[in-house]
Design a protein around this motif. Structure first.
Motif, PDB file in Angstrom:
ATOM      1  N   ASP A 250       0.868  -1.208   0.191  1.00 50.09           N
ATOM      2  CA  ASP A 250       0.193   0.244  -0.083  1.00 50.09           C
ATOM      3  C   ASP A 250       0.906   1.199   0.248  1.00 50.09           C
ATOM      4  N   LEU A 251       2.278   1.376  -0.739  1.00 50.87           N
ATOM      5  CA  LEU A 251       3.060   2.484  -0.735  1.00 50.87           C
ATOM      6  C   LEU A 251       3.085   2.691  -2.806  1.00 50.87           C
ATOM      7  N   GLU A 252       2.674   4.638  -3.149  1.00 52.47           N
ATOM      8  CA  GLU A 252       2.716   4.270  -3.604  1.00 52.47           C
ATOM      9  C   GLU A 252       4.124   4.599  -4.910  1.00 52.47           C
ATOM     10  N   PRO A 253       4.559   4.190  -5.600  1.00 51.11           N
ATOM     11  CA  PRO A 253       6.166   4.385  -6.082  1.00 51.11           C
ATOM     12  C   PRO A 253       6.438   5.918  -6.162  1.00 51.11           C
ATOM     13  N   ILE A 254       7.400   6.307  -5.859  1.00 51.90           N
ATOM     14  CA  ILE A 254       7.834   7.895  -6.139  1.00 51.90           C
ATOM     15  C   ILE A 254       8.676   7.693  -7.287  1.00 51.90           C
ATOM     16  N   ASN A 255      10.134   7.588  -7.027  1.00 56.57           N
ATOM     17  CA  ASN A 255      10.833   7.570  -8.296  1.00 56.57           C
ATOM     18  C   ASN A 255      11.908   6.825  -7.592  1.00 56.57           C
ATOM     19  N   ASN A 256      12.913   6.334  -8.229  1.00 58.16           N
ATOM     20  CA  ASN A 256      13.792   5.053  -8.146  1.00 58.16           C
ATOM     21  C   ASN A 256      14.918   5.254  -6.901  1.00 58.16           C
ATOM     22  N   ILE A 257      15.348   6.793  -6.430  1.00 56.87           N
ATOM     23  CA  ILE A 257      15.625   6.574  -5.159  1.00 56.87           C
ATOM     24  C   ILE A 257      15.322   6.772  -4.041  1.00 56.87           C
ATOM     25  N   VAL A 258      13.752   7.330  -4.101  1.00 57.93           N
ATOM     26  CA  VAL A 258      13.431   6.992  -2.598  1.00 57.93           C
ATOM     27  C   VAL A 258      12.623   5.376  -2.222  1.00 57.93           C
ATOM     28  N   ASP A 259      12.383   5.500  -3.668  1.00 57.86           N
ATOM     29  CA  ASP A 259      11.560   4.266  -3.817  1.00 57.86           C
ATOM     30  C   ASP A 259      13.477   2.703  -2.523  1.00 57.86           C
ATOM     31  N   ILE A 260      13.902   3.018  -3.295  1.00 51.24           N
ATOM     32  CA  ILE A 260      15.126   2.585  -3.047  1.00 51.24           C
ATOM     33  C   ILE A 260      15.261   2.652  -1.390  1.00 51.24           C
ATOM     34  N   THR A 261      15.106   3.215  -1.079  1.00 50.96           N
ATOM     35  CA  THR A 261      15.039   3.890   0.835  1.00 50.96           C
ATOM     36  C   THR A 261      14.034   2.867   0.983  1.00 50.96           C
ATOM     37  N   ASN A 262      12.638   3.015   0.185  1.00 54.55           N
ATOM     38  CA  ASN A 262      11.202   2.898   1.218  1.00 54.55           C
ATOM     39  C   ASN A 262      12.135   1.135   1.001  1.00 54.55           C
ATOM     40  N   VAL A 386      23.209   0.673  -2.064  1.00 52.50           N
ATOM     41  CA  VAL A 386      24.758   1.325  -2.761  1.00 52.50           C
ATOM     42  C   VAL A 386      24.049   0.589  -4.147  1.00 52.50           C
ATOM     43  N   ALA A 387      24.350  -0.930  -4.345  1.00 47.79           N
ATOM     44  CA  ALA A 387      23.980  -2.300  -5.266  1.00 47.79           C
ATOM     45  C   ALA A 387      22.896  -1.279  -6.020  1.00 47.79           C
ATOM     46  N   LEU A 388      21.197  -1.524  -5.356  1.00 51.37           N
ATOM     47  CA  LEU A 388      20.445  -0.954  -5.540  1.00 51.37           C
ATOM     48  C   LEU A 388      20.381   0.265  -6.878  1.00 51.37           C
ATOM     49  N   LEU A 389      20.836   1.265  -6.422  1.00 51.42           N
ATOM     50  CA  LEU A 389      21.097   2.978  -6.463  1.00 51.42           C
ATOM     51  C   LEU A 389      21.971   2.853  -8.368  1.00 51.42           C
ATOM     52  N   GLU A 390      23.080   1.636  -7.829  1.00 51.34           N
ATOM     53  CA  GLU A 390      24.351   1.211  -8.864  1.00 51.34           C
ATOM     54  C   GLU A 390      23.517   0.493 -10.164  1.00 51.34           C
ATOM     55  N   GLU A 391      22.411  -0.246  -9.881  1.00 49.20           N
ATOM     56  CA  GLU A 391      21.556  -1.218 -10.833  1.00 49.20           C
ATOM     57  C   GLU A 391      20.439  -0.657 -11.583  1.00 49.20           C
ATOM     58  N   PHE A 392      20.023   0.517 -10.966  1.00 43.20           N
ATOM     59  CA  PHE A 392      18.372   0.966 -11.147  1.00 43.20           C
ATOM     60  C   PHE A 392      18.793   2.598 -11.259  1.00 43.20           C
ATOM     61  N   ALA A 393      19.316   3.781 -11.001  1.00 41.01           N
ATOM     62  CA  ALA A 393      19.534   4.671 -11.139  1.00 41.01           C
ATOM     63  C   ALA A 393      21.123   5.184 -11.601  1.00 41.01           C
ATOM     64  N   GLY A 394      21.675   4.025 -12.404  1.00 39.30           N
ATOM     65  CA  GLY A 394      23.160   4.530 -13.170  1.00 39.30           C
ATOM     66  C   GLY A 394      23.901   5.183 -11.568  1.00 39.30           C
ATOM     67  N   GLY A 395      23.528   5.007 -10.642  1.00 39.33           N
ATOM     68  CA  GLY A 395      24.453   6.060  -9.555  1.00 39.33           C
ATOM     69  C   GLY A 395      26.093   5.446  -9.538  1.00 39.33           C
ATOM     70  N   LYS A 396      27.241   5.903  -9.229  1.00 40.48           N
ATOM     71  CA  LYS A 396      28.285   5.288  -8.936  1.00 40.48           C
ATOM     72  C   LYS A 396      28.973   6.315  -7.777  1.00 40.48           C
ATOM     73  N   VAL A 397      29.656   5.347  -6.576  1.00 38.85           N
ATOM     74  CA  VAL A 397      29.831   5.622  -5.135  1.00 38.85           C
ATOM     75  C   VAL A 397      30.883   6.705  -5.275  1.00 38.85           C
ATOM     76  N   ALA A 398      30.865   7.240  -4.705  1.00 45.23           N
ATOM     77  CA  ALA A 398      31.214   8.521  -5.022  1.00 45.23           C
ATOM     78  C   ALA A 398      32.616   9.152  -3.171  1.00 45.23           C
ATOM     79  N   SER A 399      32.178   8.961  -2.022  1.00 45.89           N
ATOM     80  CA  SER A 399      33.107   8.220  -1.361  1.00 45.89           C
ATOM     81  C   SER A 399      33.475   7.163   0.011  1.00 45.89           C
ATOM     82  N   GLU A 400      34.699   7.117   0.235  1.00 44.42           N
ATOM     83  CA  GLU A 400      33.866   6.102   1.311  1.00 44.42           C
ATOM     84  C   GLU A 400      33.038   5.854   2.481  1.00 44.42           C
ATOM     85  N   ILE A 401      32.174   4.994   3.173  1.00 45.26           N
ATOM     86  CA  ILE A 401      31.273   4.346   3.977  1.00 45.26           C
ATOM     87  C   ILE A 401      32.009   5.931   5.639  1.00 45.26           C
TER      88      ILE A 401
END
Length: 804
Positions: A250-262, A386-401
């Motif tokens: 019962d959650l409405e998708p918003i965008n790939n970044i917010v959806d991945i955090t949810n 991070v793995a999901l953002l790399e796959e579905f939002a084309g993101g790159k890791v830009a810092s140490e954790i």
């Protein structure tokens, strides 16, 4: 809380049906309130297939209609009349076959039938997206770009998801189960299977630089704070599987970044928050508190004034997020966001709970943080995201954790005794089985002896902190249903019954009396010795005397509340306040052979008129029934039934009653003797009751007794008895209750006569008897038989003469 069965199956093998899983979880304490079927598209596109338009011609009798033949994989082309302007031969289209039920985006569902349209046969419908519930467009039919064979179910092309969703009534103590991973852990223990988690090390790609620093100013409210910067992100829609997962909850998708955090929040139970990295001033995050009254605009656009107690995520210019509760409007992710700082933290439940309550904000994140999340989860959850953002939002890791965790939360160490386990569960369970159950729950067993062991509990089990909690874990996995009931049921209490709150009980009684027009008195515990010497009512030999008395008027401790109350009445009467209703809770004192004793009493006084003179009716003085009615209300409120009532014509009364509970005197009530009144200089009648408040509170019950209202009518019969004056109504009532049995529901006196028409030494009672059977309608025969028993009993036991 909603849990997807499809997602659970990613963690653990579940060949069982959703209903069987629901039973297992409910038995273990995760009560499944409902099992719902979820389909990502209403109706599941059942009966809808992929087809190919073979021919397309204009309808001979309608300019806007076309006649088509469509290959739907059956071997014989279907003739379909189509009104769409964009239909042409050679298209791959969506076809609803005859018998299919469609669920449009707007309007009611409808069924496709074979029909004639302007004289031409139509064997189905070529669909627009709004007609099958996939969108709102009705500009034309859907034209597909696909190589799927004709006749392929449309549900395959559109990746229609079917799932079962469990609605779990999560209790506040089970914060660990507020996720799919948490529920999977319980199923692991219940079914004896493994839980599969992706490897942590494979989730991070190459690091290109660090652009954000973090300072935690309050490590008590934020014991752990982790985060990572990601760049080159493209904000857009989430993949279909992720959208389907969120919609099943019962959650409405918003965008790939917010959806991945949810997704991570509901999957692992770890809330995440994404900040637009370009909006973080000076590239610095500060975790601390802001001054009271600081304005802060949240993601919903509302400006809120901070209490100064909530934990805030800030940059050097001000607040960006109420930690663990709600993000800020300025720093949130938008369609233009290309880089983010992804936060994953462990916040103190107390600070989140207080902030949530102050602002009236209840979010999925605060729901988990304020109950207690897993302090060991933040980094793992961050890597999964991070793995999901790399796959579905084309993101790159830009810092140490970044992982600030100066004082790690330790495992709980709990000693457990096997004897206590068997006693509280009510069944002897083998130590090997106890160990197996606990280890299946990730609770390690160490230092084993024949008498017990030490349990090591991970921090995510916030509800397991003592031996009884360990035993509860054993029992819920072992199964309540496996503990047999013995022939002689018994129980073992962990604690005594709650002690009655005597102050609260007295306060409620004070409220009741004040509500009936009584005034409360508080008088001195010291009184005059002369009262005991001259009243004939109080024994002066047991007076508690004061050695250093201030005066003779304050020479002894009181043995009754009567005299102090009479002094108050006299004071008021002398000032023309003659109509009085007063009460007092007070302590009385006596000297005994063993020492001294004291007890609480409740005294009530009536004096003067209960109603003032008016043109409607003359003034009416207080009578015995007024005072006794108050006594009955007190006893009713406390759920106490008087055992015995007897006449009392001894001091301090001219006449009255003594009330008993068993052999103990509950209290006395009556008209105060004139000799007693003169001692206190009271010049008008006084009605007085003194109740043993200690005995009342001891016998008071908070449990009311109810019984079903009878479906059968009540019958009244009257009798007139002539009896000796010495016979009390209480005796008559007792005889009637025994002789009439359960059919006598109520007995009343509606007339009493003493006069020259009957013998001296006699009196006449006119009694009403209300008869009723709970199971049958009373017949004349039964009524007459009952009345005959009553008459015979009155004649034999109290010497009554029945008046006709």
């Amino acid at each position: 809380m909603k849990i997807s069965i499809n997602r659970l199956k990613k963690y653990i093998s579940l060949p069982e049906s959703p209903e069987e899983i629901a039973v297992l979880l409910t038995r273990s304490g995760l009560e499944v309130e409902a099992v719902e079927e979820f389909v990502s598209v209403r109706g599941g596109l059942e009966g809808v297939v992929i087809g190919e338009v073979l021919t397309c011609e204009k309808h001979p009798d309608a300019d806007k209609l076309s006649l088509t033949t469509v290959d739907i994989g059956t071997g014989t082309p279907s003739h379909i009349v189509c009104g769409a302007p964009n239909v042409v031969s050679g298209q791959k289209v969506v076809v609803a076959t005859v018998g299919a039920k469609l669920y449009p985006s707007e309007g009611e569902p409808f069924e496709i039938k074979k029909a004639k349209i302007r004289g031409q046969v139509s064997e189905g419908m070529i669909c627009a997206e709004d007609e099958i519930g996939l969108g709102k467009s009705h500009a034309g039919i859907m034209v597909l770009d696909t190589d799927l064979p004709n006749g392929t179910p449309a549900s395959e092309y559109f990746e229609v998801s079917q799932d079962h969703v469990l609605e779990i009534g999560l209790t506040p103590n089970r914060a660990d189960a507020a996720s799919h991973l948490g529920v999977a852990r319980d199923l692991k223990a219940l079914l004896g299977r493994s839980v599969y988690l992706p490897e942590e090390n494979s989730l991070i790609s190459e690091i290109s630089g660090t652009i954000v620093t973090v300072e935690v100013k309050n490590s008590v409210d934020c014991p752990r704070y982790a985060g990572v910067v990601m760049s080159d992100l493209k904000v857009g829609p989430s993949p279909q599987w992720l959208q389907n997962f969120l919609r099943s909850l019962d959650l409405e998708p918003i965008n790939n970044i917010v959806d991945i955090t949810n997704f991570i929040l509901h999957d692992l139970g770890q809330p995440l928050h994404a900040f637009d990295a370009d909006k973080i001033s000076s590239g610095k995050i500060i975790v601390g508190k802001l001054p009271k009254g600081t304005p802060f605009v949240t993601l919903d656009g509302k400006e809120r004034k901070l209490s100064g107690e909530e934990l805030m995520i800030c940059d050097p210019t001000g607040g960006m997020c109420i930690a663990g509760i709600f993000g800020g409007n300025h720093s949130g992710v938008s369609d233009q966001t290309t880089s983010i700082f992804l936060e994953s933290a462990y916040f103190s439940p107390d600070v989140v709970r207080k902030g949530s309550q102050f602002h009236g904000l209840k979010t999925d994140a605060s729901f988990r943080f304020e109950r207690g999340t897993d302090p060991n989860m933040p980094v793992y959850a961050l890597k999964r995201a991070v793995a999901l953002l790399e796959e579905f939002a084309g993101g790159k890791v830009a810092s140490e954790i970044i992982d600030l965790y100066p004082d790690p939360v330790q495992d709980s160490v709990i000693g457990v005794n096997y004897g206590h386990v068997n006693r509280l569960i009510g069944k002897k369970i083998a130590p090997s089985e106890v160990k197996s159950i606990l280890e299946s729950l990730d609770i390690n067993v160490e230092n084993e002896t024949k008498d017990g062991f030490t349990a090591i509990v991970k921090p995510y089990r916030v509800d397991v902190t003592r031996e009884a909690d360990i035993i509860e874990e054993i029992l819920r996995i072992y199964g309540f249903h496996q503990v047999e009931l013995s022939e002689n049921l018994k129980t073992d209490y962990l604690a005594e019954h709650p002690v009655k709150d005597l102050n609260k009980l007295q306060y409620r009684m004070t409220e009741m009396l004040a509500g009936q027009g009584y005034f409360e008195m508080i008088t001195n515990s010291l009184t005059k010795p002369v009262y005991a010497e001259k009243s004939g009512f109080v024994d002066s030999a047991v007076n508690v005397e004061i050695f250093n008395k201030l005066s003779e008027d304050l020479g002894v401790m009181r043995q009754t509340l009567l005299f102090n109350g009479l002094e108050v009445l006299a004071h008021n009467i002398n000032r023309r306040q003659t109509d009085l209703k007063c009460f007092e809770f007070g302590t009385v004192y006596q000297k005994t052979a063993e020492g001294y004793k004291e007890g609480r009493r409740l005294a009530i006084f009536h004096s003067g008129n209960r109603s003032s003179e008016s043109w409607i009716e003359p003034e009416k003085p207080f009578g015995f029934s007024d005072l006794y009615a108050t006594v009955e209300r007190i006893l009713e409120r406390l759920n106490i039934e008087v055992g015995q009532v007897s006449m009392n014509e001894s001091a301090p009364f001219s006449y009255g009653l003594t009330l008993k509970l068993g052999e103990k005197v509950l209290g006395t009530v009556g008209l105060v003797d004139e000799k007693i009144l003169k001692l206190a200089e009271v010049r008008q009648d006084v009605w007085f009751v003194e109740l043993d408040w200690d005995l009342l509170t001891k016998k008071a019950s908070g449990l009311k007794k109810f019984q079903e209202i009878s479906k059968f009518p009540e019958v009244r019969r009257d009798l007139s008895l002539v009896i000796d004056k010495a016979v009390t109504y209480d005796q008559v009532k007792s005889v009637a209750e025994k002789a009439g049995g359960k059919l006598v529901r109520k007995i009343g006196v509606f007339d009493v006569y003493q006069g020259d028409k009957i013998d001296s030494g006699k009196k006449a009672y006119a009694l009403s008897f209300h008869l009723q059977d709970q199971e049958n309608t009373l017949t004349d025969k039964v009524i007459e038989k009952t009345m005959s028993k009553l008459i015979q009993a009155f004649q034999e036991q109290v010497g009554a003469i029945i008046r006709s």
